[in-house]
Design an enzyme around this catalytic site. Structure first.
Site, PDB file in Angstrom:
ATOM      1  N   LEU A 147       0.845  -1.188   0.000  1.00  0.00           N
ATOM      2  CA  LEU A 147       0.000   0.000   0.000  1.00  0.00           C
ATOM      3  C   LEU A 147       0.882   1.240   0.000  1.00  0.00           C
ATOM      4  O   LEU A 147       1.327   1.698   1.035  1.00  0.00           O
ATOM      5  CB  LEU A 147      -0.927  -0.012   1.219  1.00  0.00           C
ATOM      6  CG  LEU A 147      -1.992  -1.115   1.230  1.00  0.00           C
ATOM      7  CD1 LEU A 147      -2.775  -1.076   2.530  1.00  0.00           C
ATOM      8  CD2 LEU A 147      -2.934  -0.980   0.054  1.00  0.00           C
ATOM      9  N   ASN A 195       6.748   0.632  12.158  1.00  0.00           N
ATOM     10  CA  ASN A 195       7.723   1.698  11.899  1.00  0.00           C
ATOM     11  C   ASN A 195       7.005   3.028  11.736  1.00  0.00           C
ATOM     12  O   ASN A 195       5.844   3.087  11.335  1.00  0.00           O
ATOM     13  CB  ASN A 195       8.583   1.374  10.672  1.00  0.00           C
ATOM     14  CG  ASN A 195       7.745   1.315   9.411  1.00  0.00           C
ATOM     15  OD1 ASN A 195       7.470   2.345   8.792  1.00  0.00           O
ATOM     16  ND2 ASN A 195       7.294   0.124   9.044  1.00  0.00           N
ATOM     17  N   CYS A 208      -4.735  13.600  16.142  1.00  0.00           N
ATOM     18  CA  CYS A 208      -4.258  12.587  15.198  1.00  0.00           C
ATOM     19  C   CYS A 208      -2.941  12.033  15.739  1.00  0.00           C
ATOM     20  O   CYS A 208      -2.408  12.532  16.725  1.00  0.00           O
ATOM     21  CB  CYS A 208      -4.120  13.156  13.785  1.00  0.00           C
ATOM     22  SG  CYS A 208      -2.584  14.037  13.431  1.00  0.00           S
ATOM     23  N   CYS A 253      10.038  -4.108  16.795  1.00  0.00           N
ATOM     24  CA  CYS A 253       9.983  -5.373  17.511  1.00  0.00           C
ATOM     25  C   CYS A 253      10.767  -6.455  16.770  1.00  0.00           C
ATOM     26  O   CYS A 253      11.203  -7.435  17.346  1.00  0.00           O
ATOM     27  CB  CYS A 253       8.542  -5.793  17.776  1.00  0.00           C
ATOM     28  SG  CYS A 253       7.522  -5.963  16.320  1.00  0.00           S
ATOM     29  N   CYS A 293      -0.444  21.202  14.796  1.00  0.00           N
ATOM     30  CA  CYS A 293      -0.024  19.934  14.190  1.00  0.00           C
ATOM     31  C   CYS A 293       0.163  20.104  12.686  1.00  0.00           C
ATOM     32  O   CYS A 293      -0.693  20.665  12.006  1.00  0.00           O
ATOM     33  CB  CYS A 293      -1.054  18.847  14.463  1.00  0.00           C
ATOM     34  SG  CYS A 293      -0.729  17.284  13.623  1.00  0.00           S
ATOM     35  N   CYS A 308      -2.827  17.576  10.919  1.00  0.00           N
ATOM     36  CA  CYS A 308      -4.262  17.849  11.022  1.00  0.00           C
ATOM     37  C   CYS A 308      -4.567  19.316  11.355  1.00  0.00           C
ATOM     38  O   CYS A 308      -5.716  19.751  11.281  1.00  0.00           O
ATOM     39  CB  CYS A 308      -4.925  16.937  12.045  1.00  0.00           C
ATOM     40  SG  CYS A 308      -4.528  17.345  13.763  1.00  0.00           S
TER      41      CYS A 308
HETATM   42 ZN    ZN Z   1      -2.641  16.134  14.397  1.00  0.00          ZN
END
Ligand code: ZN
Length: 166
Positions: free
Chosen positions: A26, A44, A86, A102, A159, A162
């Site tokens: 994707l 990640n 977000c 991990c 931010c 967002c």
């Molecule tokens: Zn945000």
């Protein structure tokens, strides 16, 4: 492939559920546009931020889970709501963070099961409109000491992801 293994396992439990397995990387996460809820189970920051951007763009609820060694985090970003934080409000994209995965650092195996089950629970709650989600409430789990902490996370008006779009 991983997606075929996942489909087989899910159909073994729920044979009546139609599962669409997507056999591709994707790249742009445009598939998020047609999703009702998105679960981020990746390991990640680059992928996490790309998924978050797509969820912000399309206004989709994001259920984020992460586990490393004996520590885990879980949070819902219900981006259907105007005042929802977000992922980048919590972890800014330009922050200097040390990438710990991990796959290289290891993870206490049952912990991924705990967080995965909780992500599934939050996703079903969001889809069914049941109760109150973990929107804006970061859950931090210390498996070694069996301690949960809950941290309120507010939307950051500055931010970079967002802040300007809403
Ligand atoms: Zn945000």
């Amino acid at each position: 492939m991983k997606v075929d293994a996942a489909r087989s396992a899910l159909n073994a439990v729920n044979p009546d559920v139609a599962i669409v397995a997507v056999h591709k990387r994707l790249e742009d996460f445009s598939a998020v546009a047609s999703a009702d809820v998105v679960l981020d189970c990746t390991d990640n920051f680059a992928t996490r931020h790309a998924i978050n951007r797509a969820c912000v763009k399309h206004g989709k609820p994001l259920v984020s889970g992460a586990a490393i060694r004996f520590d885990a985090q879980l949070m819902v970003f219900d981006l259907r709501k105007k005042d929802a934080a977000c992922y980048a409000c919590l972890f800014p994209e330009d922050a200097q963070v040390e990438e710990v995965q991990c796959s290289t650092m290891g993870v206490f195996a049952p912990l991924t099961g705990v967080i995965g089950a909780m992500q599934a629970m939050e996703a079903i709650k969001l889809l069914a409109g049941i109760g109150e989600s973990l929107n804006g409430k970061l859950q931090v789990f210390d498996a070694k000491n069996a301690e949960w902490r809950s941290v309120r996370v507010k939307r950051d008006p500055a931010c970079s992801v967002c802040g300007a779009s809403r």
